[in-house]
Design an enzyme around this catalytic site. Structure first.
Site, PDB file in Angstrom:
ATOM      1  N   ASN A 105     -52.486 -86.179  93.446  1.00 40.62           N
ATOM      2  CA  ASN A 105     -53.635 -85.278  93.577  1.00 40.62           C
ATOM      3  C   ASN A 105     -54.094 -85.297  95.035  1.00 40.62           C
ATOM      4  O   ASN A 105     -54.713 -86.256  95.480  1.00 40.62           O
ATOM      5  CB  ASN A 105     -54.760 -85.735  92.638  1.00 40.62           C
ATOM      6  CG  ASN A 105     -56.016 -84.903  92.790  1.00 40.62           C
ATOM      7  OD1 ASN A 105     -56.001 -83.809  93.361  1.00 40.62           O
ATOM      8  ND2 ASN A 105     -57.127 -85.416  92.291  1.00 40.62           N
TER       9      ASN A 105
ATOM     10  N   LYS B  23     -56.319 -83.484  96.460  1.00 40.56           N
ATOM     11  CA  LYS B  23     -57.738 -83.155  96.639  1.00 40.56           C
ATOM     12  C   LYS B  23     -57.900 -82.115  97.761  1.00 40.56           C
ATOM     13  O   LYS B  23     -57.044 -81.228  97.901  1.00 40.56           O
ATOM     14  CB  LYS B  23     -58.552 -84.430  96.856  1.00 40.56           C
ATOM     15  CG  LYS B  23     -58.295 -85.468  95.742  1.00 40.56           C
ATOM     16  CD  LYS B  23     -59.223 -86.646  95.775  1.00 40.56           C
ATOM     17  CE  LYS B  23     -58.868 -87.607  94.649  1.00 40.56           C
ATOM     18  NZ  LYS B  23     -59.808 -88.733  94.556  1.00 40.56           N
TER      19      LYS B  23
ATOM     20  N   HIS C 256     -61.209 -83.777  86.229  1.00 43.05           N
ATOM     21  CA  HIS C 256     -61.273 -84.920  87.146  1.00 43.05           C
ATOM     22  C   HIS C 256     -62.735 -85.311  87.366  1.00 43.05           C
ATOM     23  O   HIS C 256     -63.629 -84.472  87.357  1.00 43.05           O
ATOM     24  CB  HIS C 256     -60.615 -84.554  88.479  1.00 43.05           C
ATOM     25  CG  HIS C 256     -60.383 -85.722  89.381  1.00 43.05           C
ATOM     26  ND1 HIS C 256     -61.398 -86.248  90.166  1.00 43.05           N
ATOM     27  CD2 HIS C 256     -59.286 -86.470  89.626  1.00 43.05           C
ATOM     28  CE1 HIS C 256     -60.909 -87.272  90.855  1.00 43.05           C
ATOM     29  NE2 HIS C 256     -59.637 -87.429  90.544  1.00 43.05           N
TER      30      HIS C 256
ATOM     31  N   GLU D 163     -64.388 -86.016  89.882  1.00 44.31           N
ATOM     32  CA  GLU D 163     -65.069 -85.324  90.987  1.00 44.31           C
ATOM     33  C   GLU D 163     -65.507 -83.926  90.567  1.00 44.31           C
ATOM     34  O   GLU D 163     -66.557 -83.448  91.008  1.00 44.31           O
ATOM     35  CB  GLU D 163     -64.137 -85.277  92.206  1.00 44.31           C
ATOM     36  CG  GLU D 163     -63.933 -86.652  92.816  1.00 44.31           C
ATOM     37  CD  GLU D 163     -62.700 -86.786  93.671  1.00 44.31           C
ATOM     38  OE1 GLU D 163     -62.442 -87.897  94.163  1.00 44.31           O
ATOM     39  OE2 GLU D 163     -61.958 -85.780  93.830  1.00 44.31           O
TER      40      GLU D 163
ATOM     41  N   GLU E 284     -58.949 -92.551  84.444  1.00 51.40           N
ATOM     42  CA  GLU E 284     -59.377 -92.822  85.812  1.00 51.40           C
ATOM     43  C   GLU E 284     -60.780 -93.422  85.793  1.00 51.40           C
ATOM     44  O   GLU E 284     -61.779 -92.691  85.746  1.00 51.40           O
ATOM     45  CB  GLU E 284     -59.400 -91.523  86.625  1.00 51.40           C
ATOM     46  CG  GLU E 284     -58.041 -90.976  86.952  1.00 51.40           C
ATOM     47  CD  GLU E 284     -58.089 -90.115  88.203  1.00 51.40           C
ATOM     48  OE1 GLU E 284     -57.302 -90.350  89.113  1.00 51.40           O
ATOM     49  OE2 GLU E 284     -58.952 -89.229  88.272  1.00 51.40           O
TER      50      GLU E 284
ATOM     51  N   GLY F 237     -60.839 -94.108  94.958  1.00 56.60           N
ATOM     52  CA  GLY F 237     -61.118 -94.087  96.382  1.00 56.60           C
ATOM     53  C   GLY F 237     -61.883 -95.290  96.893  1.00 56.60           C
ATOM     54  O   GLY F 237     -62.328 -95.305  98.042  1.00 56.60           O
TER      55      GLY F 237
ATOM     56  N   SER G 299     -57.038 -95.797  92.918  1.00 57.30           N
ATOM     57  CA  SER G 299     -56.531 -96.676  93.991  1.00 57.30           C
ATOM     58  C   SER G 299     -55.140 -97.221  93.680  1.00 57.30           C
ATOM     59  O   SER G 299     -54.851 -98.395  93.911  1.00 57.30           O
ATOM     60  CB  SER G 299     -57.522 -97.818  94.264  1.00 57.30           C
ATOM     61  OG  SER G 299     -58.781 -97.307  94.690  1.00 57.30           O
TER      62      SER G 299
ATOM     63  N   GLY H 196     -54.216 -90.631  94.127  1.00 56.80           N
ATOM     64  CA  GLY H 196     -55.055 -89.904  95.063  1.00 56.80           C
ATOM     65  C   GLY H 196     -54.607 -90.102  96.494  1.00 56.80           C
ATOM     66  O   GLY H 196     -53.617 -89.530  96.953  1.00 56.80           O
TER      67      GLY H 196
END
Length: 258
Positions: free
Chosen positions: A13, A15, A99, A101, A171, A177, A217, A238
């Site tokens: 991903n 992003k 997701h 986010e 996740e 992150g 991560s 990510g």
């Protein structure tokens, strides 16, 4: 179905990173992964602006392309949105949906996730549905409650074969992150719980078929331990997917365990 026949899937991903030229350079760097796609499904998910270029660079390889989001209508007056029809036409095979986010910053609800999943399935694309708890929810002992709520709403109304054919990404929000990764055992515990929910709702064949990834991560040096767990079928990657070397390392580690 023999659970060992579930084919591992590693999805990157990207992003909101990579211009067209940067995207093309990155996928040129991951094209050698085509040599290992016999044992692992490899997916890259660039931003919308780079999808066409990336599909073109990867044409003829075994590496698939996915989008990071979708809208549930085929067409219409929905300024700024992208439909599953458009994604399929451009050459996408997967779509990340729900997701954390998207949920945190853009108001994605479980009901919207469900509508998007159904729209994607209608057009023969594969949803990667994300679920996961925040640090506060984890510390309050609410992990399974949160996962149950997100998964039950997201998968509502699906047929057993549809539930079995999609991908679920666990996740934990606190690990995205941050450099923190759930232990192999913690990730396995939650993913086994997700599989048990699919079994309860859709039956053993769907539960045995559905592929469940870990995300948060993920790096080359922790992939093997995660992939060694019986219910973990891959990773949604990510930051480590933004460099060819690290993404290649993750795919190779998954391949070695497949």
């Amino acid at each position: 179905m023999d659970v060992t026949s579930r084919r591992p899937i590693i999805a990157g991903n990207w992003k909101m990173f990579k211009t067209l030229s940067e995207a093309a350079a990155l996928v040129e760097g991951v094209k050698p992964l085509d040599a290992v796609t016999g044992g692992v499904d490899v997916v890259v998910c660039p931003p919308f602006t780079a999808l066409d270029r990336v599909v073109g660079v990867l044409r003829g390889t075994g590496i698939a392309v996915g989008a990071q989001d979708v809208y549930w209508e085929d067409s219409g007056a929905f300024t700024g949105e992208i439909s599953p029809v458009m994604l399929k036409d451009i050459g996408c095979r997967y779509v990340i949906i729900g997701h954390s986010e998207r949920r945190q910053f853009f108001g994605e609800t479980d009901e919207k996730v469900n509508r998007k999943i159904k729209a994607v399935l209608k057009h023969g694309l594969v949803p990667i549905m994300c679920v996961g708890e925040t640090l506060a929810e984890r510390e309050a002992g609410r992990t399974e409650e949160v996962i149950h709520t997100q998964a039950s709403a997201g998968l509502a109304g699906l047929a057993p074969d549809q539930a079995g054919g999609l991908v679920i990404a666990y996740e934990p929000v606190w690990a995205i992150g941050t450099g923190k990764t759930a232990s192999d055992q913690d990730a396995q515990q939650v993913i086994a719980y997700i599989r048990s929910l699919v079994r309860d709702w859709y039956g053993a064949p769907a539960a045995d078929q559905v592929r469940i990834q870990y995300g948060g991560s993920v790096k080359p040096n922790n992939t093997a331990g995660l992939m060694a767990q019986p219910d973990i079928d891959g990773a949604l990657v990510g930051g480590a997917s933004l460099e060819a070397a690290s993404f290649t390392g993750i795919v190779q580690a998954a391949h070695d365990k497949s």
